[in-house]
Each structure stands twice: as structure tokens, then as C-alpha cells.
Design a protein around this motif. Structure first.
Motif, mmCIF file in Angstrom:
data_model
loop_
_atom_site.group_PDB
_atom_site.id
_atom_site.type_symbol
_atom_site.label_atom_id
_atom_site.label_comp_id
_atom_site.label_asym_id
_atom_site.label_seq_id
_atom_site.Cartn_x
_atom_site.Cartn_y
_atom_site.Cartn_z
ATOM 1 N N ILE A 109 0.872 -1.253 -0.106
ATOM 2 C CA ILE A 109 -0.167 -0.171 0.120
ATOM 3 C C ILE A 109 0.849 1.125 -0.096
ATOM 4 C CG2 ILE A 109 -1.637 1.400 1.474
ATOM 5 C CD1 ILE A 109 -2.914 -1.322 2.275
ATOM 6 N N LEU A 110 1.936 1.214 0.807
ATOM 7 C CA LEU A 110 2.692 2.369 0.962
ATOM 8 C C LEU A 110 3.586 2.652 -0.384
ATOM 9 C CD1 LEU A 110 4.130 1.918 4.537
ATOM 10 C CD2 LEU A 110 2.550 3.764 3.820
ATOM 11 N N PHE A 111 3.974 1.595 -1.016
ATOM 12 C CA PHE A 111 5.035 1.820 -1.952
ATOM 13 C C PHE A 111 4.630 1.530 -3.374
ATOM 14 C CE2 PHE A 111 7.741 1.533 1.557
ATOM 15 C CZ PHE A 111 8.626 2.469 1.494
ATOM 16 N N ARG A 112 2.894 1.366 -3.520
ATOM 17 C CA ARG A 112 2.378 1.086 -4.644
ATOM 18 C C ARG A 112 2.568 1.907 -5.569
ATOM 19 N NH1 ARG A 112 -3.058 1.801 -5.968
ATOM 20 N NH2 ARG A 112 -3.396 2.393 -4.050
ATOM 21 N N GLN A 113 3.002 1.716 -6.858
ATOM 22 C CA GLN A 113 3.176 2.253 -8.102
ATOM 23 C C GLN A 113 2.125 2.198 -9.180
ATOM 24 O OE1 GLN A 113 7.519 1.978 -8.666
ATOM 25 N NE2 GLN A 113 7.678 4.173 -8.298
ATOM 26 N N PRO A 114 1.779 3.258 -9.965
ATOM 27 C CA PRO A 114 0.494 2.790 -11.063
ATOM 28 C C PRO A 114 1.586 2.083 -12.152
ATOM 29 C CG PRO A 114 1.420 5.148 -10.971
ATOM 30 C CD PRO A 114 1.903 4.723 -9.623
ATOM 31 N N SER A 115 0.976 1.239 -13.140
ATOM 32 C CA SER A 115 1.818 0.334 -13.951
ATOM 33 C C SER A 115 1.797 1.529 -15.080
ATOM 34 C CB SER A 115 0.755 -0.833 -14.329
ATOM 35 O OG SER A 115 -0.536 -0.262 -14.891
ATOM 36 N N HIS A 116 3.087 1.052 -15.938
ATOM 37 C CA HIS A 116 3.342 2.078 -17.111
ATOM 38 C C HIS A 116 4.175 1.138 -17.988
ATOM 39 C CE1 HIS A 116 6.881 2.333 -14.369
ATOM 40 N NE2 HIS A 116 7.514 2.319 -15.328
ATOM 41 N N ARG A 117 4.018 1.597 -19.162
ATOM 42 C CA ARG A 117 4.930 0.549 -20.317
ATOM 43 C C ARG A 117 6.392 1.183 -20.130
ATOM 44 N NH1 ARG A 117 2.013 0.305 -26.005
ATOM 45 N NH2 ARG A 117 3.830 -1.023 -26.061
ATOM 46 N N ALA A 118 7.103 0.044 -20.159
ATOM 47 C CA ALA A 118 8.653 0.224 -19.984
ATOM 48 C C ALA A 118 9.261 0.891 -21.506
ATOM 49 C CB ALA A 118 9.366 -1.039 -19.981
ATOM 50 N N ASP A 119 10.086 1.413 -21.477
ATOM 51 C CA ASP A 119 10.885 2.114 -22.868
ATOM 52 C C ASP A 119 11.755 1.017 -23.277
ATOM 53 O OD1 ASP A 119 13.339 4.699 -23.422
ATOM 54 O OD2 ASP A 119 12.124 3.274 -24.609
ATOM 55 N N PRO A 120 11.247 0.490 -24.716
ATOM 56 C CA PRO A 120 11.897 -0.582 -25.162
ATOM 57 C C PRO A 120 13.346 -0.286 -25.325
ATOM 58 C CG PRO A 120 9.729 -0.065 -26.354
ATOM 59 C CD PRO A 120 10.067 0.885 -25.389
ATOM 60 N N GLY A 121 13.794 0.795 -25.669
ATOM 61 C CA GLY A 121 15.113 1.371 -25.919
ATOM 62 C C GLY A 121 15.974 1.094 -24.581
#
Length: 768
Positions: A372-384
Motif C-alpha cells: 500500500i505504501l510503495f504501490r506505483q501505477p503501472s506503465h509501459r517500459a521504454d523498449p530502448g
């Protein structure tokens, strides 16, 4: 050490976790009744002897004794006047039934040997407790003994006792019932027979304070006064644990706080790291309150130390600017540790089950709070960026360090390692206290607690009949020199049929007729025993004037209640009767003697001679073997679980092997240091396993994932910080003066250091 960027949670999340932790703590405080009964950490009894052992732990007349050592003044003899004054003051204290010192005569013919409770409670019905002769020759022998006694007696009270009962059977009975013989005791030692249960901590505290105050009022100071006994130990340890828990908690917290502040340089990060630990403790306490009617104090003490592993969760997450990348490895560690602690549920011991429940709920609660404290929203990683990282060199796993440590430690444990089967090792009582008390018990010749005879009956009356029948066999054993003496409950509470037969012998005139014939030929005048004769006639006229004794009636008196409760009590399906033995040289020979003869008596089918020490050793060994088997099963299953979670067999074997090598090496060190491993050191090794798994998983990530140089540095720094924090906390605990806590601190500290070193040097980084 430079600070690293930290993805701090919002204040809202922090407040939410703190609020939940506080609510859990409040619920636990309101619904967590504590117990300190050692039987919670004993396995289920499988034999009669083991059942008696679990029933006897912390009970019996020996558990309610207090030994008081008076102050020693160099070059000064003991002041008899002050000691007598102290004895009088102690005798007046609530809860003290009798004070025994070396001044008390051990001669059975003295009325001073008769406890006041006996004379007041049983004087009028004494002849229900022992047989009066019905043969003239037996009375003649007794009257000859009395003639010799009265020639040297100058005590009017004794002369009156002879006139009331020339058999003096009550004095002989009292001599057998006395809890101590003090002829060999030094002048500075007193024995207090109390009515305060050993595990009633509040009552014991009040009693110890009263005894100390009485000593101070007589001697002007309490310095040098020493108390020994189960109750005194409970009071001393309770205060000592409270003091040390505060001191060590403050020291450990300050050390951990300093370490975290130096690493992150942010008070808010410190708060964030502390919240999952608080949430885990709250979750564990709530689980205990929901699933158990009572919670053992040791469960909470050990439970909070076991939760030391959860501080690693926020430390890893706070050390990484992108906590989401840490979660896969952290999740595997959490689930693997939970599986290990779930094995506690198969231990067969309530106290260990509680430990497992607290640990599992605490781990899951702390992991959820960290998420809960360190939850981050998901995001697409940079392929490069991924492509660039993929080309970074990765490390390789070295198998030689853990293999070498595993082989050496396993070989050493196989050849020289052993487990401590002493039930006393499960208590926090220092060895010097136990040694001193054993010496005092020997000096006072107190009732032995090691050897006893156990009997059973469907009803209380049947148990008493069996006990009465067993006394005949024990008399034969005394004549065969297999024991010195025994103390059955039937000395105070004969079977109803036996009491009725003794009353009938008086009522029908058999006793009076034989007595009168012997008296006519004796040196006494006919009037010498008028009180005795009048009492016999009263019973003959009205037998109901001598009502039968009952257990309920005897339990109304303090000292008698203590003896009756210790030797006659209900069990599942009936009643248990205990006969205490004294002076047993060969328990095996005595057991064989009793077994060979008990079949001749139908009431003695369930008779068993019990050696409590040997039984406790067998019970603890059986449980330790079961515990080791459970741990071994978890160890064997761990590589498979890690393989399924990690997806690579070499990494799973390396993690499991490194962890096992660290645990076994720590076991070798503790076995060498302490001579043997106790049950609680085995539990501490499981804590080492939880911490060591975390180090192995994260260090193996360096070799298994395409990490750049900075990421490898973060992983290494985070694991090092976790290991340093655990070393600080448990290193402080190893300074405790309480052996149990000291052993826990040493074991975990050694295990943490070994686990870290094996994992750290088990990974070799490949050069570009």
C-alpha cells in the motif's frame, strides 16, 4: 553514504496504515488474555507418564515453596533473636502457611513437629486416619513405649497428648506429612510453605514484596536477602524482562534509527519504514485474539522478534527509486517465508501453533502495508532502455561457497551436534538459580518431585481405593530397600470404606476391650487415659459423632488443600491419584517390582511408576525430532517452491543451498557455544532462514537479471542495510542477562552474518 532517491508514499497512505495498526493494537490489548503456563509449549501426551508430567509442570507442593536466605554479615554469627522475630513476622503474612527453619525439631515425638493446620482440622477425627490396635499384645507394646516416653518428658502438652491418644498416631502421621526436615540446614536459610499458586504473578509479587519488607523491618535492610522458588523466579523474571525489554528496545530502536537516518537522511522515510512493522505486529496480534482464547507470553516475545524479518520489506522498497521492479523478488521471499512458518501448524504444540499464526499473519500484514505504501501505477517500459539494459553484463552464481559450508556443517552436526532435551532449557530461569534451589531442596529434604506413582479411578473413591491398595506394595518396596518413604493422599483422605471400618472397630468395642486388658498389665494407672477412654465411649454410644472425612472439607484448609489438590485431581474420564516417593535409588528396579505384583490386586491395573525427569527428556526429544522433521520437509520442499517461483532450477538450488548452509553453520556455532541446541534456538534458526532467504533472492537477482551497474549497487546496498539492521537489533538482544533471550540474539546474529556472507560471496559479477 549518500542518500538515494526514494519513492515516498503519500501522507494519506501513511495515515491509513498507521490507523489500521493502531486499531489492531487496541483490539489485541482488549482481547489478549496472557498465560505463562509452560504446558502450552509441551506436546500432546501419548502415555500415562507424559500425561502426569504435563499435569505436574508448575504444580504440586514443591511449586509453592519459597526459600529465604538471610543476609550474611562478615565475622558475625546469626542473631537467633532477630531470626525468631523474622520467623514470627513471616508466619503472620497472608499466604504463608508455615515457616520452617533449622530451629524446628525433627523428632516425631515433639508436638512442635505437628503443623497447626493438621491439629486444628483433624484432631477430633484423627482415628479415621490410622488404625487403632484391636489386639491386646499390640496395645501392650505401645503402652510400654509411652512409659519410656513420659519418664523423660517435661512437656505438659505432650503428656496431655499421650492421655488423649496413647498410640500417638497423629504425631507419626504429621511426621510423614511434613514438607521438610531441617536438621541439616544452615542457620541462614528459611523455608516458607505458601498457599500462593506459582503462576499467579500478581499474588506472588505481593508475597515477595511482603517477605522483603519483613526482612527489611527486622534487619534494617533488604540487601543480601535472597529468595528462591518458582514464584520468586516469576516475579524476578517479570521485572527483569520488563526492564530489559525497555532498555534493549530503546537501544535497538536507536541503533536502527541511526542506521536508517544515515542511509536515507529523511525522518519521513524512517516513519515509512516503521509502519509495515507496526502493521505486521497488529495483524499478528489480531489473528491471535481471533483464533485463541489465551496467548502465551513467550508467543508475543518470540513473535515480535520473528517479525524482525519484515523490516527488510520497506528497506528494499525505500532503497529503490522504482519499487515496482523490486516486488517480484520480494513477493517470492514473502510467500516462501510464509510457507516455512505455516509448518508450525503441524508441530502438535499450542504454543508453537500460536507462534506460527502470529508470524504468518504478521508477515502478510507487513507485506500488504508495504504494498500500500510503495504501490506505483503501472506503465509501459521504454523498449530502448530495456534493450540497453539487456546488453549490460550479468553475474554468475558460485556454488562452491555454499556447498563447502553445507558439507562441513552437516558433517559436524551429524558427528557432534545434539539437541538439549532438558525441559528446564525451555524456561528463562538462569542456571545458577536452579542450582541453588536444588541445593536448598536437598538440605531441607523437601518432598521430591521426580519420582512418583500414578494411579487412576473412574471416581474419586475408586482412585482412593487404588491408592490405599498401592501402599501395601510400597511398604514391601521399602523393606526391599527400593525407596525410603512415600506420601499418599490417603494419609489425609483414606477411602470411605477404610474410614468406616476404623470407626466400626471403635464403635463395636474391639479397640476399647483390647486396650483395657493391656492397660491392666501396664505401669499406668487406670485414670491415666481417661480422656482416651471417654472419647472411645462417646463414639461407641454415637458413631455419627465421628463423621467421615471428605475431600471438599479438607480443601477448605490452606495446607491441606494444597496437598489434596496436588495428589488427587480430576482428569478426562475419571480421577488421578499421585503418590510421591522419596529416596528412590533405581527407578527401573522399583517399576519392575511394582509391575510384578500389581496384577495380584484388581484395583492396581493402571498403576505406573513415573520418573518425571526421564519422561520429560523423552517428551522433549520426541517433540524435537518431530520439529526437525517438519523443518527438514520444508527445507526439501524449498528448492521446488523456488523453482516454480523463479522459473530457473540453478538459481533455485543456489538460493536454497545458500540458505540451508547458513542455517546449519549457525546451528554448529550455537551447538559448540552452548553444548546443545534448545527448542527456542531451533525456532531462532527458522528466523535466520527467513532473513537468509531474502539475502539469497536479492543477491541471486544480480546474476539472473540484466541489471546495470547502478541497479546492482542498489541491490547490494539494500541487502547490506537489511543485514546490518538485523545484526544491530539481535546483537543488542544478545547482551541480555536472560539466557533465553541471549541465546536468541546470538543465534540470529550469527545466522544473519553467515547468510549475508555466503550470499554476498556466492555471486561473481562478470566484467564487460
Amino acid at each position: 553514504m549518500s542518500a538515494s532517491p526514494v519513492a515516498l508514499p503519500s501522507w494519506r497512505r501513511q495515515f491509513l496504515v498507521l490507523l489500521v495498526a493502531v486499531l489492531c493494537a487496541a483490539v489485541a490489548v482488549l482481547r489478549l488474555p496472557l498465560t505463562y503456563d509452560l504446558t502450552w509449549f509441551l506436546p500432546t501426551a501419548e502415555t500415562t507418564a507424559e500425561a502426569v508430567l504435563t499435569e505436574r509442570v508448575g504444580q504440586g507442593p514443591g511449586a509453592e515453596l519459597l526459600f529465604l536466605r538471610l543476609p550474611v554479615v562478615e565475622g558475625a554469627p546469626i542473631d537467633d533473636g532477630r531470626r525468631a522475630q523474622l520467623v514470627q513476622a513471616l508466619q503472620a503474612l497472608p499466604g504463608v502457611e508455615q515457616v520452617v527453619s533449622s530451629m524446628v525439631p525433627s523428632d516425631a515425638s515433639s508436638l512442635a513437629a505437628l503443623p497447626a493446620q493438621l491439629s486444628a482440622q483433624l484432631l477430633q477425627r484423627r482415628w479415621l486416619l490410622y488404625d487403632l490396635p484391636t489386639r491386646t499384645e499390640d496395645w501392650a507394646a505401645l503402652l510400654a513405649e509411652r512409659a519410656y516416653d513420659v519418664q523423660s518428658a517435661f512437656d505438659d502438652e505432650f503428656m496431655f497428648a499421650v492421655a488423649e491418644d496413647p498410640s500417638l498416631g497423629l504425631l507419626t502421621l504429621a511426621d510423614r506429612l511434613r514438607a521438610a526436615r531441617s536438621s541439616a540446614v544452615d542457620d541462614r536459610t528459611l523455608l516458607l510453605l505458601t498457599a500462593v499458586p506459582a503462576f499467579d504473578l500478581d499474588a506472588q509479587t505481593a508475597l515477595v514484596q511482603a517477605v522483603t519488607a519483613a526482612s527489611q523491618s527486622v534487619y534494617g535492610t533488604a540487601e543480601g536477602v535472597e529468595l528462591f522458588g518458582a514464584g520468586a523466579y516469576g516475579v524476578a523474571l517479570n521485572g527483569q524482562i520488563r526492564r530489559e525489554s525497555i532498555v534493549f528496545s530503546v537501544l535497538a530502536s536507536m541503533a536502527l534509527l541511526t542506521l536508517v537516518v544515515l542511509r536515507f537522511r529523511s525522518p519521513r522515510v524512517v516513519l515509512t519504514i516503521a509502519l509495515p512493522l507496526a502493521a505486521g505486529a497488529g495483524a499478528g496480534a489480531v489473528a491471535l485474539a481471533a483464533l485463541f482464547p489465551q496467548v502465551h507470553g513467550i508467543t508475543l516475545a518470540f513473535g515480535f522478534t520473528i517479525l524482525g524479518v519484515v523490516v527488510d520489506y520497506p528497506l528494499h522498497l525505500a532503497s529503490h527509486p522504482a519499487p515496482r521492479q523490486v516486488w517480484p523478488t520480494l513477493r517470492i521471499g514473502v510467500l516462501s517465508t510464509v510457507v516455512a512458518y505455516l509448518s508450525f501448524q503441524f508441530s502438535g504444540v499450542d504454543g508453537i501453533r500460536q507462534l506460527g499464526t502470529f508470524a504468518v499473519a504478521g508477515l502478510l500484514g507487513a507485506a500488504l502495508a508495504s504494498w500500500i505504501l510503495f504501490r506505483q501505477p503501472s506503465h509501459r517500459a521504454d523498449p530502448g532502455a530495456e534493450g540497453q539494459r539487456a546488453r549490460e553484463p550479468v553475474g554468475r552464481l558460485r556454488h562452491l561457497p555454499w556447498l563447502l559450508a553445507l558439507v562441513l556443517s552437516a558433517t559436524t552436526l551429524t558427528l557432534a551436534g545434539r539437541l538439549n532435551p532438558d525441559l528446564g532449557a525451555m524456561t528463562p530461569i538462569p542456571e545458577r538459580w536452579r542450582t541453588a534451589e536444588a541445593t536448598l531442596r536437598e538440605q531441607f529434604a523437601t518432598l521430591e518431585q521426580r519420582y512418583l506413582v500414578a494411579l487412576a479411578g473412574r471416581t474419586e473413591a475408586e482412585a482412593l481405593v487404588a491408592t490405599d491398595a498401592a501402599t501395601g506394595l510400597l511398604d514391601e518396596a521399602i523393606r526391599a530397600r527400593l525407596l525410603a518413604d512415600y506420601q499418599p493422599v490417603t494419609l489425609l483422605l483414606p477411602p470411605p470404606d477404610r474410614q468406616r471400618a476404623r470407626r466400626d472397630a471403635i464403635a463395636q468395642g474391639a479397640v476399647a476391650a483390647s486396650f483395657e486388658r493391656a492397660l491392666a498389665d501396664s505401669a499406668f494407672t487406670a485414670e491415666a487415659f481417661d480422656p482416651f477412654r471417654q472419647r472411645l465411649q462417646a463414639i461407641a454410644d454415637t458413631p455419627q459423632s465421628l463423621p467421615l472425612l471428605t475431600s471438599a472439607e479438607l480443601r477448605q484448609a490452606g495446607a491441606l488443600r494444597r496437598l489434596i489438590d496436588a495428589q488427587l485431581y480430576p482428569v478426562d474420564g475419571g480421577y488421578r491419584s499421585i503418590i510421591f516417593l522419596r529416596g528412590v535409588e533405581d527407578a527401573g528396579a522399583l517399576s519392575a517390582f511394582m509391575d510384578a505384583r500389581k496384577n495380584e490386586e484388581p484395583h492396581l491395573a493402571g498403576l505406573q511408576v513415573v520418573d518425571l525427569k526421564q519422561t520429560s527428556v523423552g517428551l522433549v526429544q520426541r517433540y524435537q525430532a518431530r520439529f526437525v522433521m517438519v523443518l527438514g520437509s520444508v527445507t526439501l520442499a524449498l528448492p521446488v517452491l523456488l523453482w516454480l517461483a523463479l522459473g530457473t532450477l540453478p538459481r533455485a538450488l543456489w538460493c536454497a543451498g545458500t540458505l540451508t548452509a547458513a542455517v546449519l553453520t549457525a546451528a554448529v556455532l550455537m551447538s559448540v557455544l552452548h553444548g546443545a541446541l534448545s527448542l527456542f534456538e531451533l525456532i531462532a534458526l527458522l528466523l535466520v532462514a527467513g532473513l537468509g532467504l531474502d539475502y539469497a533472492l536479492f543477491f541471486s537477482r544480480i546474476a539472473a537479471a540484466p541489471l546495470d551497474v547502478e541497479e546492482r549497487r542498489r541491490v547490494t546496498g539494500a541487502v547490506t542495510l537489511c543485514a546490518a539492521s538485523s545484526l544491530l537489533v539481535f546483537g543488542v538482544l544478545s547482551l541480555s542477562s536472560i539466557p533465553l533471550l541471549e541465546g536468541l540474539g546470538r543465534t540470529v546474529s550469527a545466522g544473519v552474518l553467515l547468510a549475508y556472507l555466503l550470499a554476498r560471496f556466492g555471486v561473481a559479477t562478470r566484467k564487460p
